[in-house]
Scaffold this motif. Structure first.
Motif, PDB file in Angstrom:
ATOM      1  N   TYR A 189       0.823  -1.393  -0.132  1.00 30.11           N
ATOM      2  CA  TYR A 189       0.048  -0.073  -0.101  1.00 30.11           C
ATOM      3  C   TYR A 189       0.830   1.221   0.024  1.00 30.11           C
ATOM      4  N   HIS A 190       1.779   1.300   0.771  1.00 31.59           N
ATOM      5  CA  HIS A 190       2.804   2.443   0.915  1.00 31.59           C
ATOM      6  C   HIS A 190       3.419   2.717  -0.436  1.00 31.59           C
ATOM      7  N   SER A 191       4.039   1.419  -0.739  1.00 29.70           N
ATOM      8  CA  SER A 191       4.725   1.432  -2.264  1.00 29.70           C
ATOM      9  C   SER A 191       3.756   2.339  -3.395  1.00 29.70           C
ATOM     10  N   VAL A 192       2.534   1.871  -3.471  1.00 35.52           N
ATOM     11  CA  VAL A 192       1.613   2.251  -4.471  1.00 35.52           C
ATOM     12  C   VAL A 192       1.268   3.766  -4.234  1.00 35.52           C
ATOM     13  N   ARG A 193       1.156   4.056  -2.794  1.00 33.56           N
ATOM     14  CA  ARG A 193       0.611   5.385  -2.617  1.00 33.56           C
ATOM     15  C   ARG A 193       1.966   6.418  -2.623  1.00 33.56           C
ATOM     16  N   ASN A 194       3.174   6.154  -2.532  1.00 35.31           N
ATOM     17  CA  ASN A 194       4.350   6.765  -2.827  1.00 35.31           C
ATOM     18  C   ASN A 194       4.403   6.918  -4.555  1.00 35.31           C
ATOM     19  N   LEU A 195       4.222   5.969  -5.366  1.00 36.84           N
ATOM     20  CA  LEU A 195       4.293   6.010  -6.715  1.00 36.84           C
ATOM     21  C   LEU A 195       3.186   6.974  -7.128  1.00 36.84           C
ATOM     22  N   THR A 196       2.122   6.731  -6.692  1.00 38.94           N
ATOM     23  CA  THR A 196       1.009   7.700  -7.040  1.00 38.94           C
ATOM     24  C   THR A 196       1.295   9.149  -6.861  1.00 38.94           C
ATOM     25  N   GLN A 197       1.723   9.485  -5.604  1.00 44.55           N
ATOM     26  CA  GLN A 197       1.947  10.904  -5.329  1.00 44.55           C
ATOM     27  C   GLN A 197       3.217  11.246  -6.204  1.00 44.55           C
ATOM     28  N   ARG A 198       4.261  10.585  -6.523  1.00 46.18           N
ATOM     29  CA  ARG A 198       5.468  11.101  -7.406  1.00 46.18           C
ATOM     30  C   ARG A 198       4.721  11.265  -8.775  1.00 46.18           C
ATOM     31  N   GLU A 199       3.991  10.222  -9.290  1.00 49.49           N
ATOM     32  CA  GLU A 199       3.271  10.373 -10.633  1.00 49.49           C
ATOM     33  C   GLU A 199       2.558  11.468 -10.637  1.00 49.49           C
ATOM     34  N   LYS A 200       1.739  11.919  -9.470  1.00 50.56           N
ATOM     35  CA  LYS A 200       0.917  13.039  -9.510  1.00 50.56           C
ATOM     36  C   LYS A 200       1.656  14.404  -9.511  1.00 50.56           C
ATOM     37  N   GLU A 201       2.737  14.581  -8.770  1.00 47.77           N
ATOM     38  CA  GLU A 201       3.671  15.505  -9.033  1.00 47.77           C
ATOM     39  C   GLU A 201       4.221  15.927 -10.364  1.00 47.77           C
ATOM     40  N   PHE A 202       4.597  14.783 -10.906  1.00 45.12           N
ATOM     41  CA  PHE A 202       5.115  15.018 -12.379  1.00 45.12           C
ATOM     42  C   PHE A 202       3.912  15.384 -13.372  1.00 45.12           C
ATOM     43  N   LEU A 203       2.957  14.853 -13.306  1.00 44.20           N
ATOM     44  CA  LEU A 203       1.607  15.350 -14.060  1.00 44.20           C
ATOM     45  C   LEU A 203       1.425  16.767 -13.793  1.00 44.20           C
ATOM     46  N   VAL A 204       1.331  17.092 -12.507  1.00 44.18           N
ATOM     47  CA  VAL A 204       1.065  18.612 -12.355  1.00 44.18           C
ATOM     48  C   VAL A 204       1.915  19.387 -12.718  1.00 44.18           C
ATOM     49  N   GLY A 205       3.226  18.986 -12.712  1.00 46.69           N
ATOM     50  CA  GLY A 205       4.389  19.904 -13.222  1.00 46.69           C
ATOM     51  C   GLY A 205       4.478  20.150 -14.616  1.00 46.69           C
ATOM     52  N   GLU A 206       4.069  18.990 -15.424  1.00 43.82           N
ATOM     53  CA  GLU A 206       4.117  18.952 -16.952  1.00 43.82           C
ATOM     54  C   GLU A 206       3.123  19.756 -17.364  1.00 43.82           C
ATOM     55  N   LEU A 207       1.712  19.773 -16.825  1.00 39.96           N
ATOM     56  CA  LEU A 207       0.569  20.559 -17.064  1.00 39.96           C
ATOM     57  C   LEU A 207       0.972  22.037 -16.754  1.00 39.96           C
ATOM     58  N   GLN A 208       1.548  22.506 -15.829  1.00 44.44           N
ATOM     59  CA  GLN A 208       1.863  23.636 -15.458  1.00 44.44           C
ATOM     60  C   GLN A 208       2.854  24.331 -16.410  1.00 44.44           C
ATOM     61  N   GLN A 209       3.516  23.588 -17.280  1.00 46.66           N
ATOM     62  CA  GLN A 209       4.623  23.966 -18.197  1.00 46.66           C
ATOM     63  C   GLN A 209       3.711  24.223 -19.524  1.00 46.66           C
ATOM     64  N   ALA A 210       2.614  23.820 -19.667  1.00 52.98           N
ATOM     65  CA  ALA A 210       1.840  24.119 -21.077  1.00 52.98           C
ATOM     66  C   ALA A 210       0.805  25.153 -20.825  1.00 52.98           C
ATOM     67  N   ARG A 211       0.949  25.989 -19.738  1.00 51.69           N
ATOM     68  CA  ARG A 211      -0.006  27.145 -19.605  1.00 51.69           C
ATOM     69  C   ARG A 211      -0.125  28.099 -20.693  1.00 51.69           C
ATOM     70  N   GLY A 212       1.169  28.524 -21.273  1.00 49.65           N
ATOM     71  CA  GLY A 212       1.174  29.340 -22.605  1.00 49.65           C
ATOM     72  C   GLY A 212       0.460  28.684 -23.948  1.00 49.65           C
TER      73      GLY A 212
END
Length: 106
Positions: free
Chosen positions: A15-38
């Motif tokens: 469970y902790h492994s999946v939760r950490n993976l999900t959090q890491r991928e969520k941060e990656f996704l949010v960072g990528e979407l913020q780069q496409a604001r323009g």
């Protein structure tokens, strides 16, 4: 250690492994979407009858390159029940691969 405690420990660790993976991928996704604001103002320029400059075209290529890396994530996020459909999608892709090789599907 009793078998029930071993199973409980393994479940918690998974469970902790999946939760950490999900959090890491969520941060990656949010960072990528913020780069496409323009992206939207540049896209709307063509629709409003204006021409893109060579610099804007290069920026569009850059944005679309970044977004193309997100397509697997977006498929799972946008599609209703996308995460549940993933095994079916994998099965379908496997059948296409077999058909391309000339083998009958299983």
């Amino acid at each position: 250690m009793p078998p029930l405690q071993i199973i409980s420990y393994q479940v918690r660790r998974s469970y902790h492994s999946v939760r950490n993976l999900t959090q890491r991928e969520k941060e990656f996704l949010v960072g990528e979407l913020q780069q496409a604001r323009g992206l939207m103002p540049i896209l709307m320029k063509q629709r409003n009858g204006q021409r893109w400059t060579p610099e804007e075209r290069a920026e569009l290529r850059h944005h679309f390159g970044r977004l193309s890396r997100l397509s697997p994530y977006l498929l799972l996020v946008v599609m209703p029940g996308g995460f549940l459909m993933l095994p079916l999608f994998a099965w379908w892709l496997d059948r296409r691969r077999l058909r391309q090789r000339g083998l009958p599907p299983a």
